[in-house]
Design a protein around this motif. Structure first.
Motif, PDB file in Angstrom:
ATOM      1  N   SER A  68       0.848  -1.192   0.000  1.00 46.05           N
ATOM      2  CA  SER A  68       0.000   0.000   0.000  1.00 46.05           C
ATOM      3  C   SER A  68       0.885   1.245   0.000  1.00 46.05           C
ATOM      4  O   SER A  68       2.079   1.176   0.329  1.00 46.05           O
ATOM      5  CB  SER A  68      -0.904   0.020   1.239  1.00 46.05           C
ATOM      6  OG  SER A  68      -0.138   0.313   2.400  1.00 46.05           O
ATOM      7  N   VAL A  69       0.294   2.387  -0.347  1.00 49.59           N
ATOM      8  CA  VAL A  69       1.075   3.626  -0.329  1.00 49.59           C
ATOM      9  C   VAL A  69       1.552   3.951   1.077  1.00 49.59           C
ATOM     10  O   VAL A  69       2.626   4.523   1.247  1.00 49.59           O
ATOM     11  CB  VAL A  69       0.296   4.826  -0.931  1.00 49.59           C
ATOM     12  CG1 VAL A  69       0.105   4.647  -2.414  1.00 49.59           C
ATOM     13  CG2 VAL A  69      -1.006   5.063  -0.233  1.00 49.59           C
ATOM     14  N   TRP A  70       0.791   3.563   2.078  1.00 46.95           N
ATOM     15  CA  TRP A  70       1.183   3.835   3.465  1.00 46.95           C
ATOM     16  C   TRP A  70       2.359   2.958   3.866  1.00 46.95           C
ATOM     17  O   TRP A  70       3.299   3.427   4.525  1.00 46.95           O
ATOM     18  CB  TRP A  70       0.001   3.637   4.409  1.00 46.95           C
ATOM     19  CG  TRP A  70      -1.165   4.471   3.983  1.00 46.95           C
ATOM     20  CD1 TRP A  70      -2.347   4.024   3.481  1.00 46.95           C
ATOM     21  CD2 TRP A  70      -1.244   5.898   3.957  1.00 46.95           C
ATOM     22  NE1 TRP A  70      -3.156   5.086   3.148  1.00 46.95           N
ATOM     23  CE2 TRP A  70      -2.511   6.251   3.438  1.00 46.95           C
ATOM     24  CE3 TRP A  70      -0.369   6.919   4.321  1.00 46.95           C
ATOM     25  CZ2 TRP A  70      -2.907   7.568   3.269  1.00 46.95           C
ATOM     26  CZ3 TRP A  70      -0.776   8.235   4.157  1.00 46.95           C
ATOM     27  CH2 TRP A  70      -2.038   8.546   3.645  1.00 46.95           C
ATOM     28  N   GLU A  71       2.332   1.697   3.469  1.00 46.20           N
ATOM     29  CA  GLU A  71       3.467   0.813   3.744  1.00 46.20           C
ATOM     30  C   GLU A  71       4.713   1.283   2.985  1.00 46.20           C
ATOM     31  O   GLU A  71       5.823   1.237   3.515  1.00 46.20           O
ATOM     32  CB  GLU A  71       3.144  -0.625   3.339  1.00 46.20           C
ATOM     33  CG  GLU A  71       2.121  -1.296   4.221  1.00 46.20           C
ATOM     34  CD  GLU A  71       1.669  -2.630   3.657  1.00 46.20           C
ATOM     35  OE1 GLU A  71       1.827  -3.648   4.370  1.00 46.20           O
ATOM     36  OE2 GLU A  71       1.165  -2.655   2.508  1.00 46.20           O
ATOM     37  N   PHE A  72       4.497   1.738   1.751  1.00 40.31           N
ATOM     38  CA  PHE A  72       5.627   2.219   0.968  1.00 40.31           C
ATOM     39  C   PHE A  72       6.201   3.502   1.567  1.00 40.31           C
ATOM     40  O   PHE A  72       7.413   3.691   1.564  1.00 40.31           O
ATOM     41  CB  PHE A  72       5.233   2.422  -0.498  1.00 40.31           C
ATOM     42  CG  PHE A  72       6.419   2.566  -1.396  1.00 40.31           C
ATOM     43  CD1 PHE A  72       7.235   1.486  -1.662  1.00 40.31           C
ATOM     44  CD2 PHE A  72       6.731   3.794  -1.971  1.00 40.31           C
ATOM     45  CE1 PHE A  72       8.352   1.622  -2.489  1.00 40.31           C
ATOM     46  CE2 PHE A  72       7.828   3.930  -2.793  1.00 40.31           C
ATOM     47  CZ  PHE A  72       8.644   2.844  -3.050  1.00 40.31           C
ATOM     48  N   ALA A  73       5.343   4.368   2.098  1.00 44.10           N
ATOM     49  CA  ALA A  73       5.819   5.591   2.754  1.00 44.10           C
ATOM     50  C   ALA A  73       6.733   5.233   3.921  1.00 44.10           C
ATOM     51  O   ALA A  73       7.774   5.870   4.124  1.00 44.10           O
ATOM     52  CB  ALA A  73       4.642   6.438   3.229  1.00 44.10           C
ATOM     53  N   GLN A  74       6.378   4.205   4.667  1.00 42.72           N
ATOM     54  CA  GLN A  74       7.223   3.766   5.785  1.00 42.72           C
ATOM     55  C   GLN A  74       8.535   3.196   5.266  1.00 42.72           C
ATOM     56  O   GLN A  74       9.602   3.441   5.825  1.00 42.72           O
ATOM     57  CB  GLN A  74       6.497   2.722   6.640  1.00 42.72           C
ATOM     58  CG  GLN A  74       7.278   2.307   7.872  1.00 42.72           C
ATOM     59  CD  GLN A  74       7.566   3.475   8.803  1.00 42.72           C
ATOM     60  OE1 GLN A  74       6.656   4.190   9.214  1.00 42.72           O
ATOM     61  NE2 GLN A  74       8.826   3.680   9.134  1.00 42.72           N
TER      62      GLN A  74
END
Length: 96
Positions: A68-74
């Motif tokens: 997800s974009v949130w996992e990728f942001a991390q």
């Protein structure tokens, strides 16, 4: 399901055998697990590299990494990578 056959150096085979024993896995299951984990890591690193090079947008990089974009942001934060680019900002916002 396809079949892969390969020769490995003796040291790598010893490490594999130790891993299989430790994890209590048969050879096929262990090799599949290690291959899947290695490819997952490669996808993430490849996405980070392409994002840093400005080749793809943040959203596309997350898709390429399979997260997800949130996992990728991390993931980006963990790697101290720059991910906001003026060139791709509008495309990222449209994709969200």
């Amino acid at each position: 399901m396809g079949t892969i056959s390969t020769r490995v150096p003796d040291e790598l085979e010893r490490e594999l055998e130790a891993y299989l024993e430790e994890e209590r896995l048969d050879r096929s299951t262990g090799v599949r697990k290690l291959l899947a984990e290695g490819l997952e890591e490669w996808r993430r690193e490849h996405a980070l590299e392409r994002l840093a090079a400005g080749e793809i947008t943040f959203t596309k990089a997350a898709q390429l990494a399979g997260v997800s974009v949130w996992e990728f942001a991390q993931l980006v934060a963990d790697h101290d990578s720059t991910w906001v680019s003026g060139d791709h900002l509008e495309a990222d916002l449209e994709e969200l």
